[in-house]
Motif scaffolding. Structure first.
Motif: not given
Length: 451
Positions: A242-265
């Protein structure tokens, strides 16, 4: 009885249906809301544990707020993010209660037609009112006459299947006991036990899949041997999350980053270009088989989050104009097609784009988007504001645009990026383009996930 003295039937007491009723009341028109469930927001309550990624200010309707104000209702802090349960209990149910007997529960609509005319008959068609057939909780049947019908029944009851061709994969039906189509509520002990210490396949690439991955990653940190296998029909690129920090719906961007962290972890592993063709039993476990013959290692559970689709069966006697791909109104489809648009380029729309050859019937809310996953609650509120203005004869207000949508950050379109070896980039496309849960309002900054 003349048509203008009949009620406007609204199908569904969810966010958009109740907003339609509020706008009708404001316009001096009589609504009758028919809700299949036992309470307001019955579908929303099914994901009560999920936090929206829109704030309270973005998921309440102005006409509804005006109707609620005399009761002493005060909108919760506008910058905070409600859960589905919050939305239902603190806004939808109070709104329905204020509407009183204008809302009927456990009244499932089974058919809509022109009174005395099936879809073939032309003669006198437009002069006839609508007849709405319902089934009540005791199995009884009723017929209601209406001047117009606003279908806000949503798409929640028809989840898309696991099969990549839009049909159930071979063996999917017989494996239904191990396949879920909802973001799991891991605070429920029974649900937690279903996934704790298990290997779970998560199929889908939108906000709902991000939420499930994040929740399972949290569970993996507490329960040994818990692991998610993220199945993607496409490749992984810059915009996969998703948009990450570029998403103007910040919570949605944060959600995608959490999914990315799950994979990286290492709590989730991604399998790309996997288009499911079959589900096979391996003892108590399931094996997913792709169109290219690949077979995944066995999993204990499967969570399918590949979107939803509209139930059009009870509208079969009406003359609807629907796009052949999206199953959205013909004039609306080009504006929301995820092959061509990001959420930020979806033009706010109203009665003009939502009209059908059958005058006086409208599909609104998520149902109006058909299979497109780019819907936001504020879009639905604008839809019903325009439609109710038209029904009241205020055509100037009906044609006026009173909504500005947020931009969405990095996006990728479904048509292009559904190719197995294609990676998402920021080169155009649709923000919610992957088949995913239609976004009622939006999804989650907190641990409870997103919708």
């Amino acid at each position: 009885m003349q048509k203008q003295n009949l009620p406007v039937v609204v199908i569904g007491a969810g966010p958009i249906g109740l907003a339609a009723a509020a706008h009708l009341v404001e316009r001096g028109l009589e609504p009758l809301v028919l809700e299949a469930g036992p309470s307001a927001g019955s579908a929303v309550r099914d994901w009560s544990h999920v936090r929206l990624f829109s704030t309270w200010a973005e998921v309440t309707d102005p006409a509804a707020e005006k109707l609620l104000a005399p009761t002493g209702w005060v909108r919760p802090e506008g910058t905070t993010y409600p859960t589905g349960g919050d939305w239902a209990e603190r806004y939808l149910q109070p709104l329905a209660d204020t509407l009183g007997d204008k809302v009927r529960y456990e009244a499932r609509v089974t058919g809509v037609a022109r009174a005395g005319r099936d879809r073939i008959v032309d003669a006198g068609r437009e002069e006839r009112p609508f007849t709405v057939h319902i089934r009540t909780s005791d199995g009884g049947e009723e017929r209601i006459t209406a001047r117009a019908v606003i279908d806000a029944s949503g798409t929640w009851s028809v989840p898309s299947p696991l099969g990549a061709d839009g049909l159930p994969a071979l063996g999917e039906r017989t494996a239904a006991d191990r396949i879920a189509h909802r973001v799991p509520d891991l605070k429920d002990p029974a649900v937690r036990a279903r996934y704790a210490g298990k290997r779970t396949a998560v199929v889908g690439s939108g906000a709902s899949a991000f939420t499930a991955l994040a929740l399972l990653a949290d569970l993996a940190g507490e329960e040994v041997d818990t692991h998610a296998v993220w199945i993607l029909r496409r490749g992984i690129g810059d915009a996969t999350y998703g948009g990450g920090e570029a998403d103007q719906l910040p919570a949605r961007g944060a959600l995608g980053l959490r999914a990315k962290a799950a994979v990286e972890a290492g709590h989730a592993s991604a399998v790309t270009g996997f288009r499911t063709e079959a589900v096979e039993r391996d003892g108590d476990r399931l094996v997913l088989v792709a169109e290219d013959g690949r077979r995944l290692d066995a999993v204990d559970e499967v969570i399918v989050l590949t979107g939803f689709r509209p139930d059009l069966s009870f509208l079969s006697e009406l003359r609807l104009g629907l796009d052949e791909r999206l199953q959205a109104p013909t004039a609306l489809a080009p504006l929301i097609d995820p092959n061509a648009h990001s959420c930020g380029t979806v033009y706010p729309h109203g009665v003009k784009e939502l009209s059908h050859p059958e005058q006086g019937v409208y599909l609104v809310g998520m149902k109006s988007y058909g299979r497109a996953p780019t819907f936001l609650a504020m879009t639905g509120y604008e839809q019903v504001r325009s439609i109710t203005a038209a029904l009241a004869g205020d055509h100037e207000a009906a044609e006026r645009v009173e909504l500005t949508l947020p931009e969405t950050g990095v996006c990728g379109g479904a048509g292009l990026f559904d190719e197995p070896d294609a990676a998402q980039s920021d080169a155009g496309g649709g923000c919610c383009a992957a088949p995913t849960t239609p976004q009622i309002g939006v999804g989650a900054p907190a641990a409870s996930g997103g919708c």
